[in-house]
Design a protein around this motif. Structure first.
Motif, PDB file in Angstrom:
ATOM      1  N   GLU A  49       0.835  -1.213   0.000  1.00  8.51           N
ATOM      2  CA  GLU A  49       0.000   0.000   0.000  1.00  8.51           C
ATOM      3  C   GLU A  49       0.865   1.256   0.000  1.00  8.51           C
ATOM      4  N   SER A  52       2.358   1.666  -3.442  1.00 12.51           N
ATOM      5  CA  SER A  52       1.333   2.077  -4.408  1.00 12.51           C
ATOM      6  C   SER A  52       0.996   3.542  -4.238  1.00 12.51           C
ATOM      7  N   ALA A  53       0.875   3.995  -2.990  1.00 13.44           N
ATOM      8  CA  ALA A  53       0.584   5.406  -2.722  1.00 13.44           C
ATOM      9  C   ALA A  53       1.731   6.286  -3.218  1.00 13.44           C
ATOM     10  N   THR A  54       2.946   5.820  -3.056  1.00  8.94           N
ATOM     11  CA  THR A  54       4.109   6.568  -3.542  1.00  8.94           C
ATOM     12  C   THR A  54       4.109   6.642  -5.056  1.00  8.94           C
ATOM     13  N   ASP A  55       3.730   5.541  -5.721  1.00  9.17           N
ATOM     14  CA  ASP A  55       3.639   5.532  -7.180  1.00  9.17           C
ATOM     15  C   ASP A  55       2.604   6.543  -7.659  1.00  9.17           C
ATOM     16  N   GLU A  56       1.476   6.624  -6.961  1.00  7.73           N
ATOM     17  CA  GLU A  56       0.413   7.565  -7.345  1.00  7.73           C
ATOM     18  C   GLU A  56       0.904   9.005  -7.272  1.00  7.73           C
ATOM     19  N   VAL A  57       1.686   9.317  -6.239  1.00  9.96           N
ATOM     20  CA  VAL A  57       2.199  10.674  -6.052  1.00  9.96           C
ATOM     21  C   VAL A  57       3.189  11.018  -7.153  1.00  9.96           C
ATOM     22  N   ARG A  59       3.261   9.971 -10.208  1.00 12.04           N
ATOM     23  CA  ARG A  59       2.685  10.034 -11.576  1.00 12.04           C
ATOM     24  C   ARG A  59       2.228  11.399 -11.928  1.00 12.04           C
TER      25      ARG A  59
END
Length: 59
Positions: A49, A52-57, A59
């Protein structure tokens, strides 16, 4: 049986950060954990999680 949680030092290794950084993430609420007796355990799902949250930031 497959492991479902790791200790902070192992989580640090998986994340590529130092153990102190893991404790900072835990205190800030960015990384979930559970307490089992005296041990602090971090579910592998919580690491996923966070990543994934880091990936969202990013992008």
């Amino acid at each position: 049986m497959k492991r479902r949680s790791v200790r902070p030092a192992e989580a640090a290794e998986l994340l590529g950060v130092c153990r102190d950084t893991v404790y900072v993430l835990l205190r800030s609420g960015q990384l979930r954990s559970i307490k089992a007796g005296r041990a602090r355990l971090i579910p592998l799902a919580a690491i996923d999680e966070l990543l994934s949250a880091t990936d969202e930031v990013l992008r």
